[in-house]
Design an enzyme around this catalytic site. Structure first.
Site, mmCIF file in Angstrom:
data_model
loop_
_atom_site.group_PDB
_atom_site.id
_atom_site.type_symbol
_atom_site.label_atom_id
_atom_site.label_comp_id
_atom_site.label_asym_id
_atom_site.label_seq_id
_atom_site.Cartn_x
_atom_site.Cartn_y
_atom_site.Cartn_z
ATOM 1 C CE LYS A 1 0.676 1.814 3.974
ATOM 2 N NZ LYS A 1 0.425 2.888 4.843
ATOM 3 C CG HIS B 1 0.947 -4.344 8.244
ATOM 4 N ND1 HIS B 1 0.738 -3.121 7.675
ATOM 5 C CD2 HIS B 1 1.192 -4.116 9.555
ATOM 6 C CE1 HIS B 1 0.854 -2.186 8.611
ATOM 7 N NE2 HIS B 1 1.126 -2.762 9.754
ATOM 8 C CE LYS C 1 -1.585 -3.918 12.909
ATOM 9 N NZ LYS C 1 -0.438 -3.610 13.748
ATOM 10 C CD GLU D 1 0.931 4.868 14.167
ATOM 11 O OE1 GLU D 1 1.741 3.947 14.131
ATOM 12 O OE2 GLU D 1 0.715 5.623 13.196
ATOM 13 C CG ASP E 1 -0.059 6.181 6.687
ATOM 14 O OD1 ASP E 1 0.568 5.362 5.991
ATOM 15 O OD2 ASP E 1 0.130 6.328 7.916
ATOM 16 C CG HIS F 1 -3.696 -0.063 7.370
ATOM 17 N ND1 HIS F 1 -3.173 -1.100 6.648
ATOM 18 C CD2 HIS F 1 -2.684 0.829 7.528
ATOM 19 C CE1 HIS F 1 -1.895 -0.856 6.374
ATOM 20 N NE2 HIS F 1 -1.580 0.315 6.892
ATOM 21 C CE LYS G 1 2.205 8.123 10.867
ATOM 22 N NZ LYS G 1 2.451 6.813 11.483
HETATM 23 C C1 BG6 Z 1 1.640 1.657 8.188
HETATM 24 C C2 BG6 Z 1 1.546 3.145 8.121
HETATM 25 O O1 BG6 Z 1 1.009 1.066 7.102
HETATM 26 O O2 BG6 Z 1 1.042 1.214 9.381
HETATM 27 C C3 BG6 Z 1 2.231 3.765 9.298
HETATM 28 O O3 BG6 Z 1 2.149 3.620 6.922
HETATM 29 C C4 BG6 Z 1 1.702 3.201 10.599
HETATM 30 O O4 BG6 Z 1 2.105 5.180 9.271
HETATM 31 C C5 BG6 Z 1 1.697 1.681 10.550
HETATM 32 O O5 BG6 Z 1 2.530 3.648 11.641
HETATM 33 C C6 BG6 Z 1 0.997 1.109 11.761
HETATM 34 O O6 BG6 Z 1 1.022 -0.268 11.776
HETATM 35 P P1 BG6 Z 1 1.910 -1.073 12.810
HETATM 36 O O7 BG6 Z 1 1.405 -2.438 12.694
HETATM 37 O O8 BG6 Z 1 3.292 -0.946 12.334
HETATM 38 O O9 BG6 Z 1 1.700 -0.448 14.144
#
Ligand code: BG6
Length: 458
Positions: free
Chosen positions: A134, A164, A168, A202, A221, A226, A325
């Site tokens: 992505k 991803h 999880k 985050e 993002d 996601h 963020k």
């Molecule tokens: C990514 C984003 O796909 O996912 C990031 O680009 C983000 O900005 C991240 O921090 C979060 O996923 P994880 O699993 O790494 O906490």
């Protein structure tokens, strides 16, 4: 499906390969779940085989993969310097593969698009599998164009669009939780559920990723890429099986019914950007002062959008998706809030809150907030929390995703129509923002977000 003989990582010198892909790959190899394969790294810069091998070994170790199989793969991997947008270079890469190749594009979207255009001039071995990172395309139009181009190269079942989050373990646990318990599904609807919040806040800030993030922002993002897919798993109808057809079909159906709540992108969305601040004693510059950021992009680092799913099950229920963020607290959870009881018998004191189910993505646990009589005065309503940990998955998210790719099982990858729906859903919001119909607010890094957002919910 054919067995994969060689995994080729395009963008092998990049951050994604080092931090996420290779550690996940090492875990997978160590587990021995997949048959043996070779690994080739491809990048635009020169790197010796020995430097690449050391790099792979280091990433494997970082993922805790120190077994004999992972060590052997790291010791034998090769690196090729190549321009993946050049058909001759691509032909050279394919000639270096043994068996069926899996090509993993760990590249920025524009380069992936150019590489796919170049692949049209190359003979791809039958059974070739693609892994695509992505963001998939840069908007609906480019995603549709890329999908059209891809199916001219290989069949849809061999295309793994990677999210991803779908690897999880807690996200996958949603399936067991929803469909292996009789008690949830009968109340999993608008009659009983008041609202659903999917939050991914985050503490991490930009972390040197301006080149990518400044063109994406929090909406693309996280929400487009996601959280809408996580929402689809929460909202979908029960699939008859967890396979690539049924699961993705059910998710796609939920996404097709989704749009911003009330069809009002300006009224249903918020955006903000962080200013200078500090997180846990670490000072952070204002987002616009981060190296590589162009203030003219007006990139948001925090967003909240309310969606509605217009079908019989969910009509009228707000699904609020939020991500940002540089926030004070990492809060990563799905909260399903139930409606209040229709009538509380007279004689109780205290006000019951609504029952709520929380599925936390970090730490991986689940809890249920309930009202009970409690101790002391039996007629006073008390609040309790039942909770348990999910326990970590055998593999991290990238290991899970790569396992699907190497066994050519696309159940956990994103189908073309799902990606296009995710773009369709967010585009009205992007358009409203472009017209400045929604103010770009600000919040100090390390705070809980703009003060006004805390007082009122959307
Ligand atoms: C990514 C984003 O796909 O996912 C990031 O680009 C983000 O900005 C991240 O921090 C979060 O996923 P994880 O699993 O790494 O906490």
């Amino acid at each position: 499906a054919r067995q994969i003989g060689t995994l080729v990582i395009f963008g092998a010198g990049g951050d994604l390969a080092r931090r996420l892909l290779l550690p996940g790959l090492g875990q997978l190899v160590d587990l021995g779940r997949n048959p043996d394969f070779r690994l080739i790294g491809v990048g635009q810069n020169a790197m010796s085989n020995s430097a690449w091998r050391a790099r792979v070994a280091k990433s494997f170790e970082a993922g805790g993969a120190t077994g004999a199989k992972a060590r052997a793969l790291a010791a034998e991997t090769e690196y090729l310097k190549a321009d993946v947008t050049n058909p001759d270079d691509l032909t050279r890469i394919l000639a270096a593969c043994t068996g069926t190749p899996a090509l993993y594009f760990a590249l920025p979207p524009q380069v992936t698009i150019a590489a796919c255009a170049a692949l049209a001039h190359v003979d791809l071995p039958a059974g070739t599998v693609f892994g695509l990172e992505k963001p998939f395309g840069t908007d609906l139009k480019s995603a549709v164009a890329l999908n059209r181009q891809l199916v001219k190269l290989i069949p849809e079942q061999q295309i793994h669009r990677v999210d991803h989050f779908l690897g999880k373990s807690t996200v996958l646990n949603l399936l067991g939780l929803r469909f292996a318990n009789r008690i949830l599904e009968p109340v999993w609807n608008a009659d009983n559920i008041e609202r659903v919040d999917i939050v991914f806040d985050e503490k991490l800030a930009l972390e040197g990723r301006a080149g990518y993030y400044d063109h994406a922002g929090a909406l693309i993002d996280m929400i487009q890429s996601h959280l809408l897919l996580v929402m689809a798993l929460v909202a979908m109808e029960p699939p008859s099986s967890i396979d690539a057809e049924d699961l993705r079909g059910a998710m796609a159906q939920a996404l097709r019914a989704t749009s911003v709540l009330g069809g009002d992108p300006a009224g249903s969305s918020r955006r903000a950007r962080y200013t200078a601040g500090a997180i846990g004693g670490r000072k952070l510059p204002s987002y616009v002062k981060e190296p590589g950021v162009d203030p003219k992009n007006r990139t948001e680092t925090l967003t909240e959008v309310v969606f509605g799913i217009e079908n019989w099950r969910w009509a009228g229920v707000p699904f609020t998706l939020r991500s940002g963020k540089a926030l004070e607290r990492a809060r990563k959870e799905i909260v399903v809030t139930f409606r209040e009881v229709p009538h509380l018998p007279a004689g109780f004191s205290g006000k019951p809150g609504p029952a709520a189910l929380r599925i936390s993505l970090s730490p991986d646990d689940i809890s249920l907030d309930l009202n009970i009589n409690g101790s002391g005065d039996p007629f006073t309503i008390d609040r309790v929390v039942l909770s348990t940990e999910f326990g970590a998955g055998e593999l991290g998210p990238y290991g899970e995703v790569l396992s699907g790719l190497l066994s050519n099982d696309p159940t956990l990858s994103v189908r073309a129509d799902e990606i296009e729906e995710c773009w369709r859903i967010v585009e009205p919001v992007l358009a409203a923002w472009k017209k400045d119909a929604v103010k770009l607010e600000s919040y100090p890094a390390g705070s809980a977000g703009p003060a006004a957002w805390r007082r009122s919910r959307l």
